[in-house]
Design an enzyme around this catalytic site. Structure first.
Site, PDB file in Angstrom:
ATOM      1  N   GLU A  49     -34.310   9.186 -28.274  1.00 49.67           N
ATOM      2  CA  GLU A  49     -33.363   9.048 -27.131  1.00 49.67           C
ATOM      3  C   GLU A  49     -34.468   9.510 -25.910  1.00 49.67           C
ATOM      4  O   GLU A  49     -34.465   8.889 -24.946  1.00 49.67           O
ATOM      5  CB  GLU A  49     -32.237   9.936 -27.027  1.00 49.67           C
ATOM      6  CG  GLU A  49     -30.995   9.247 -28.115  1.00 49.67           C
ATOM      7  CD  GLU A  49     -30.520   7.755 -27.653  1.00 49.67           C
ATOM      8  OE1 GLU A  49     -30.698   7.478 -26.470  1.00 49.67           O
ATOM      9  OE2 GLU A  49     -30.237   7.159 -28.597  1.00 49.67           O
ATOM     10  N   ASN A  53     -35.811   7.305 -22.911  1.00 57.75           N
ATOM     11  CA  ASN A  53     -35.458   7.654 -21.565  1.00 57.75           C
ATOM     12  C   ASN A  53     -36.756   7.709 -20.580  1.00 57.75           C
ATOM     13  O   ASN A  53     -37.010   6.980 -19.597  1.00 57.75           O
ATOM     14  CB  ASN A  53     -34.972   8.968 -21.285  1.00 57.75           C
ATOM     15  CG  ASN A  53     -33.343   8.872 -21.764  1.00 57.75           C
ATOM     16  OD1 ASN A  53     -32.905   7.577 -21.730  1.00 57.75           O
ATOM     17  ND2 ASN A  53     -32.657  10.035 -21.547  1.00 57.75           N
ATOM     18  N   ARG A 111     -27.558  -0.382 -21.412  1.00 56.26           N
ATOM     19  CA  ARG A 111     -27.594   1.008 -21.893  1.00 56.26           C
ATOM     20  C   ARG A 111     -26.049   1.808 -21.558  1.00 56.26           C
ATOM     21  O   ARG A 111     -25.392   1.169 -20.864  1.00 56.26           O
ATOM     22  CB  ARG A 111     -28.478   1.772 -20.826  1.00 56.26           C
ATOM     23  CG  ARG A 111     -29.582   1.037 -20.983  1.00 56.26           C
ATOM     24  CD  ARG A 111     -30.966   2.021 -20.916  1.00 56.26           C
ATOM     25  NE  ARG A 111     -31.992   1.214 -21.540  1.00 56.26           N
ATOM     26  CZ  ARG A 111     -32.730   1.190 -22.954  1.00 56.26           C
ATOM     27  NH1 ARG A 111     -32.138   1.955 -23.585  1.00 56.26           N
ATOM     28  NH2 ARG A 111     -33.565   0.622 -23.339  1.00 56.26           N
TER      29      ARG A 111
HETATM   30  N1  ATP Z   1     -37.106  10.474 -18.135  1.00 52.14           N
HETATM   31  C1  ATP Z   1     -36.167  10.113 -17.177  1.00 52.14           C
HETATM   32  N2  ATP Z   1     -36.692   9.851 -16.120  1.00 52.14           N
HETATM   33  C2  ATP Z   1     -35.952   9.229 -15.142  1.00 52.14           C
HETATM   34  N3  ATP Z   1     -34.670   9.365 -15.285  1.00 52.14           N
HETATM   35  C3  ATP Z   1     -34.050   9.516 -16.275  1.00 52.14           C
HETATM   36  C4  ATP Z   1     -34.793   9.858 -17.440  1.00 52.14           C
HETATM   37  N4  ATP Z   1     -33.893  10.339 -18.414  1.00 52.14           N
HETATM   38  C5  ATP Z   1     -32.675   9.921 -18.141  1.00 52.14           C
HETATM   39  N5  ATP Z   1     -32.772   9.631 -16.782  1.00 52.14           N
HETATM   40  C6  ATP Z   1     -31.408   9.070 -16.036  1.00 52.14           C
HETATM   41  O1  ATP Z   1     -30.376   9.636 -16.472  1.00 52.14           O
HETATM   42  C7  ATP Z   1     -29.429   8.280 -16.869  1.00 52.14           C
HETATM   43  C8  ATP Z   1     -28.841   8.721 -18.080  1.00 52.14           C
HETATM   44  O2  ATP Z   1     -29.467   8.944 -19.115  1.00 52.14           O
HETATM   45  P1  ATP Z   1     -28.879   8.711 -20.579  1.00 52.14           P
HETATM   46  O3  ATP Z   1     -30.079   8.661 -21.723  1.00 52.14           O
HETATM   47  O4  ATP Z   1     -27.901   9.538 -20.885  1.00 52.14           O
HETATM   48  O5  ATP Z   1     -28.460   7.016 -20.442  1.00 52.14           O
HETATM   49  P2  ATP Z   1     -29.234   5.751 -20.632  1.00 52.14           P
HETATM   50  O6  ATP Z   1     -30.559   6.098 -20.888  1.00 52.14           O
HETATM   51  O7  ATP Z   1     -28.969   5.341 -18.981  1.00 52.14           O
HETATM   52  O8  ATP Z   1     -28.300   4.856 -21.541  1.00 52.14           O
HETATM   53  P3  ATP Z   1     -28.708   5.066 -23.300  1.00 52.14           P
HETATM   54  O9  ATP Z   1     -29.410   6.254 -23.495  1.00 52.14           O
HETATM   55  O10 ATP Z   1     -27.134   5.116 -23.647  1.00 52.14           O
HETATM   56  O11 ATP Z   1     -29.252   3.845 -23.644  1.00 52.14           O
HETATM   57  C9  ATP Z   1     -30.339   7.331 -17.171  1.00 52.14           C
HETATM   58  O12 ATP Z   1     -29.601   6.133 -16.721  1.00 52.14           O
HETATM   59  C10 ATP Z   1     -31.435   7.506 -15.869  1.00 52.14           C
HETATM   60  O13 ATP Z   1     -30.845   7.290 -14.573  1.00 52.14           O
HETATM   61 MG    MG Z   2     -31.120   7.006 -22.712  1.00 49.32          MG
END
Ligand code: ATP
Ligand code: MG
Length: 144
Positions: A49, A53, A111
């Protein structure tokens, strides 16, 4: 006092195929630490995960050739594993918002916004730091 027992570090380009590399690297590191299959599954899930990200959000719209993801694993004498995933991407403007279940900036509807809540739930502690120069997520997991 806890002491460092083992440490491994790798870096790789922000390509989706490297998500499986990160999982296998992690599985190899914890291989001899006597973790149960369900604990191993949790560990692989949080790594994947965090790495996903970094790849899809941190480096969104950037050239993969110059986009590195850093993964560090540390194992301590008190049987804790510290997992750190770092990117030099765009950063997260509002960490509190990003941590909320179902919060996502994904526009394609692929997502679910559950990655960070899952990382939080599957680890014993999670620390997220971010700036416009990048993001670091540090997770602690007790291997007991
Ligand atoms: N490393 C990162 N760099 C920039 N933005 C990030 C990063 N990690 C998370 N985010 C931001 O935080 C939000 C939430 O992250 P999260 O992993 O909870 O959900 P997601 O990636 O959108 O969906 P999923 O993980 O369920 O596929 C993301 O949509 C993004 O906007
Ligand atoms: Mg994510």
């Amino acid at each position: 006092m806890k002491t460092l027992k083992n440490k491994a570090k790798t870096q790789f380009l922000a390509l989706s195929e490297n998500e499986s590399f990160a999982r296998i690297f992690t599985a190899g590191f914890v291989r001899n630490l006597g973790v149960t299959p369900s604990l191993l599954a949790d560990i692989k899930t949080v790594v994947s995960e965090a790495v996903t990200n970094a790849i899809v959000h941190g480096y969104r719209g950037r050239d993969a050739e110059s986009s590195l993801v850093f993964l560090e694993l540390k194992y301590y004498s008190d049987k804790t594993l510290i997992i750190t995933v770092t990117d030099r991407g765009c950063g997260i403007p509002d960490i509190e918002e990003a941590m909320q279940p179902f919060f996502t900036t994904d526009a394609e509807g692929e997502r679910s916004g559950m990655g960070l809540p899952i990382m939080d739930a599957f680890s014993d502690s999670l620390r997220l730091t971010s700036s416009p120069k990048g993001t670091r997520v540090t997770m602690k997991k007790k291997l007991l």
